[in-house]
Design a protein around this motif. Structure first.
Motif, PDB file in Angstrom:
ATOM      1  N   PHE A  31       0.828  -1.212   0.000  1.00  0.00           N
ATOM      2  CA  PHE A  31       0.000   0.000   0.000  1.00  0.00           C
ATOM      3  C   PHE A  31       0.863   1.263   0.000  1.00  0.00           C
ATOM      4  CE2 PHE A  31      -2.740  -3.343   1.644  1.00  0.00           C
ATOM      5  CZ  PHE A  31      -3.790  -3.217   0.759  1.00  0.00           C
ATOM      6  N   GLU A  32       1.974   1.183   0.725  1.00  0.00           N
ATOM      7  CA  GLU A  32       2.871   2.351   0.725  1.00  0.00           C
ATOM      8  C   GLU A  32       3.489   2.523  -0.655  1.00  0.00           C
ATOM      9  OE1 GLU A  32       5.686   2.676   3.893  1.00  0.00           O
ATOM     10  OE2 GLU A  32       4.240   1.951   5.361  1.00  0.00           O
ATOM     11  N   TRP A  33       3.884   1.390  -1.246  1.00  0.00           N
ATOM     12  CA  TRP A  33       4.488   1.450  -2.581  1.00  0.00           C
ATOM     13  C   TRP A  33       3.486   2.019  -3.588  1.00  0.00           C
ATOM     14  CZ3 TRP A  33       3.846  -0.001  -7.562  1.00  0.00           C
ATOM     15  CH2 TRP A  33       4.965   0.084  -8.394  1.00  0.00           C
ATOM     16  N   LEU A  34       2.254   1.515  -3.512  1.00  0.00           N
ATOM     17  CA  LEU A  34       1.229   1.957  -4.469  1.00  0.00           C
ATOM     18  C   LEU A  34       0.924   3.445  -4.309  1.00  0.00           C
ATOM     19  CD1 LEU A  34      -1.121  -1.156  -4.342  1.00  0.00           C
ATOM     20  CD2 LEU A  34      -0.086  -0.225  -6.424  1.00  0.00           C
ATOM     21  N   ALA A  35       0.927   3.916  -3.063  1.00  0.00           N
ATOM     22  CA  ALA A  35       0.626   5.334  -2.823  1.00  0.00           C
ATOM     23  C   ALA A  35       1.719   6.230  -3.412  1.00  0.00           C
ATOM     24  CB  ALA A  35       0.478   5.583  -1.326  1.00  0.00           C
ATOM     25  N   ALA A  36       2.963   5.715  -3.454  1.00  0.00           N
ATOM     26  CA  ALA A  36       4.078   6.520  -3.964  1.00  0.00           C
ATOM     27  C   ALA A  36       4.297   6.331  -5.471  1.00  0.00           C
ATOM     28  CB  ALA A  36       5.357   6.153  -3.208  1.00  0.00           C
ATOM     29  N   ALA A  37       3.662   5.310  -6.051  1.00  0.00           N
ATOM     30  CA  ALA A  37       3.885   5.007  -7.482  1.00  0.00           C
ATOM     31  C   ALA A  37       3.194   6.046  -8.363  1.00  0.00           C
ATOM     32  CB  ALA A  37       3.337   3.618  -7.799  1.00  0.00           C
ATOM     33  N   SER A  41       0.345   4.041 -14.664  1.00  0.00           N
ATOM     34  CA  SER A  41       1.671   3.585 -15.089  1.00  0.00           C
ATOM     35  C   SER A  41       1.782   2.062 -15.187  1.00  0.00           C
ATOM     36  CB  SER A  41       2.715   4.081 -14.079  1.00  0.00           C
ATOM     37  OG  SER A  41       2.388   3.655 -12.773  1.00  0.00           O
ATOM     38  N   ILE A  42       0.729   1.338 -14.783  1.00  0.00           N
ATOM     39  CA  ILE A  42       0.772  -0.135 -14.759  1.00  0.00           C
ATOM     40  C   ILE A  42      -0.279  -0.651 -15.749  1.00  0.00           C
ATOM     41  CG2 ILE A  42       0.288  -2.156 -13.265  1.00  0.00           C
ATOM     42  CD1 ILE A  42       2.897  -0.740 -12.463  1.00  0.00           C
ATOM     43  N   HIS A  43       0.061  -1.710 -16.505  1.00  0.00           N
ATOM     44  CA  HIS A  43      -0.838  -2.172 -17.573  1.00  0.00           C
ATOM     45  C   HIS A  43      -1.686  -3.377 -17.178  1.00  0.00           C
ATOM     46  CE1 HIS A  43       2.130   0.400 -19.369  1.00  0.00           C
ATOM     47  NE2 HIS A  43       1.241   0.630 -20.326  1.00  0.00           N
ATOM     48  N   ARG A 113      -5.956   3.604  -9.362  1.00  0.00           N
ATOM     49  CA  ARG A 113      -5.169   4.833  -9.565  1.00  0.00           C
ATOM     50  C   ARG A 113      -3.936   4.563 -10.438  1.00  0.00           C
ATOM     51  NH1 ARG A 113      -1.014   8.090  -7.724  1.00  0.00           N
ATOM     52  NH2 ARG A 113      -0.058   6.345  -6.637  1.00  0.00           N
ATOM     53  N   VAL A 114      -3.251   3.435 -10.207  1.00  0.00           N
ATOM     54  CA  VAL A 114      -1.996   3.211 -10.941  1.00  0.00           C
ATOM     55  C   VAL A 114      -2.198   2.542 -12.306  1.00  0.00           C
ATOM     56  CG1 VAL A 114      -0.579   3.130  -8.845  1.00  0.00           C
ATOM     57  CG2 VAL A 114      -1.438   0.985  -9.812  1.00  0.00           C
ATOM     58  N   LEU A 115      -3.387   1.924 -12.505  1.00  0.00           N
ATOM     59  CA  LEU A 115      -3.602   1.224 -13.783  1.00  0.00           C
ATOM     60  C   LEU A 115      -3.935   2.195 -14.912  1.00  0.00           C
ATOM     61  CD1 LEU A 115      -5.655  -1.885 -12.632  1.00  0.00           C
ATOM     62  CD2 LEU A 115      -3.627  -1.989 -14.109  1.00  0.00           C
ATOM     63  N   VAL A 116      -3.540   1.826 -16.107  1.00  0.00           N
ATOM     64  CA  VAL A 116      -3.944   2.600 -17.286  1.00  0.00           C
ATOM     65  C   VAL A 116      -5.376   2.182 -17.642  1.00  0.00           C
ATOM     66  CG1 VAL A 116      -1.539   2.663 -18.128  1.00  0.00           C
ATOM     67  CG2 VAL A 116      -3.116   0.935 -19.027  1.00  0.00           C
ATOM     68  N   LEU A 258       2.122  -5.848 -12.662  1.00  0.00           N
ATOM     69  CA  LEU A 258       2.467  -5.659 -11.253  1.00  0.00           C
ATOM     70  C   LEU A 258       1.912  -6.806 -10.420  1.00  0.00           C
ATOM     71  CD1 LEU A 258       3.351  -3.776  -8.808  1.00  0.00           C
ATOM     72  CD2 LEU A 258       0.988  -2.949  -8.822  1.00  0.00           C
ATOM     73  N   ASP A 259       2.732  -7.331  -9.498  1.00  0.00           N
ATOM     74  CA  ASP A 259       2.211  -8.206  -8.445  1.00  0.00           C
ATOM     75  C   ASP A 259       2.569  -7.567  -7.103  1.00  0.00           C
ATOM     76  OD1 ASP A 259       1.432 -10.029  -6.622  1.00  0.00           O
ATOM     77  OD2 ASP A 259       2.411 -11.762  -7.524  1.00  0.00           O
TER      78      ASP A 259
END
Ligand SMILES: C[S@@+](CC[C@H](N)C(=O)[O-])C[C@H]1O[C@@H](n2cnc3c(N)ncnc32)[C@H](O)[C@@H]1O
Length: 313
Positions: A31-37, A41-43, A113-116, A258-259
């Motif tokens: 969750f921390e990683w995703l919040a900062a990503a 940007s992820i397909h 949020r991170v997915l295209v 992403l996993d």
């Protein structure tokens, strides 16, 4: 592969980090990683999340290692073979269900949020709790695009009433589970699928061939033998199965998978075997280091070299 310590974002604590030409691995809280990503940007996401929510805490992992109590249980043995511990979902209480719903609400909103646009999510679940995963994904704005049925014999369920086997010899408390559902979701496309494919390279699923589409029923044995020796994680998913869904997840073979809960890195290995770029996150430093070692080994297996090769048993 070199392992480094890296700060992903300024607000972030330093974490272990490893990379190869095809993948990047972060030892971090998902969750921390995703919040900062970066957003959009992820397909695609292919993941097997923690379910008991407690089963991967150090307390429960220690209990499993010592073979005493806790959420991990060795299924009953009927043939003298040694069984692996499995987490029990039947002991989850009402508050555990609420915690799961909260967990998947947070996960779904972080992923959207991170997915295209048009990016797919394949998420492993099980028949007892899949509704606690699916509803939050739909509420977060994902479209449910189906469910992949992994036909697998997991040794869960089918038991007679506890301590009353003799009295009720013809009764099982619940069905013996022979399948594992994987929820399939998509972030809505921008315009038509064809427009989305052109702009974002996502929106559809890669076909098996010109004649054959990707299908939602996949036969797969649990990971065993050399595969399990290479990646001794308690929830290892087999390459034979993962490669089929990972392959489908990037329809134009472009983009990043992403996993966020990579465990031993089996999804990342499947992506490498398919020639795709990927990112794996794992919070447990022991499993992170296991993944660094296991991914190159798992990625090298030829289809059929390991069990769980996707063929009907
Ligand atoms: C079900 S396992 C995944 C196993 C994987 N499919 C494999 O084949 O090895 C879930 C993993 O998520 C990790 N995990 C749990 N909570 C996490 C979090 N907040 N962030 C990142 N990883 C987490 C656990 O340590 C565990 O290794």
């Amino acid at each position: 592969m070199a392992i480094a310590t890296r700060t992903f974002a300024s607000s972030h604590r330093p974490n272990l980090f490893a990379e190869d030409a095809q993948y990047k691995l972060f030892q971090d809280d998902a969750f921390e990683w995703l919040a900062a990503a970066p957003p959009v940007s992820i397909h695609a996401v292919v993941t097997d999340p923690p379910y008991g929510l407690v089963e991967y805490t150090s307390r429960e992992l220690n209990k499993m290692k010592n073979g005493k109590g806790g959420v991990w249980r060795i299924p009953p043995s009927f043939d003298g073979c040694q069984r692996r511990p499995l987490p029990r979902f039947t002991i989850l209480k009402q508050e555990d269900h609420q915690a799961l719903r909260k967990f998947f609400t947070r996960l779904a909103s972080s992923l959207i949020r991170v997915l295209v646009p048009g990016g797919h999510v394949f998420v492993a679940t099980n028949p007892l709790v899949s509704h606690l995963v699916y509803e939050p994904f739909v509420a977060a704005g994902f479209e449910k695009r189906g469910e992949i049925i992994r036909v697998v014999h997991t040794l869960r369920g089918g038991d007679r009433p506890k301590n009353a086997h003799g009295e009720f010899p013809d009764i099982s408390v619940m069905p013996k589970s022979c399948w594992e559902p994987w929820g399939l979701f998509r972030k809505p496309c921008e315009g038509r699928v064809q427009d989305n494919l052109r702009k974002w390279k996502t929106g559809g699923l890669r076909r098996l061939s010109a004649e054959e589409p990707f299908k939602d029923l996949i036969y797969s044995s649990p990971a065993r033998g050399i595969e399990r020796e290479s990646a001794p994680h308690p929830s290892l998913k087999p390459q034979g199965f993962l490669r089929q869904i990972v392959r489908a997840a990037l329809p134009m073979q472009q983009g990043t998978i992403l996993d966020p809960f990579m465990g031993s890195g089996s999804t990342i290995a499947a992506a490498a075997a398919c020639g795709y770029s990927s990112i794996g996150i794992e919070s447990n430093p022991e499993y992170f280091l296991l993944a660094v070692k296991a991914i190159p080994l798992l990625a090298k297996f030829e289809p059929g070299e390991c069990n769980g090769n996707g063929k009907k048993a």
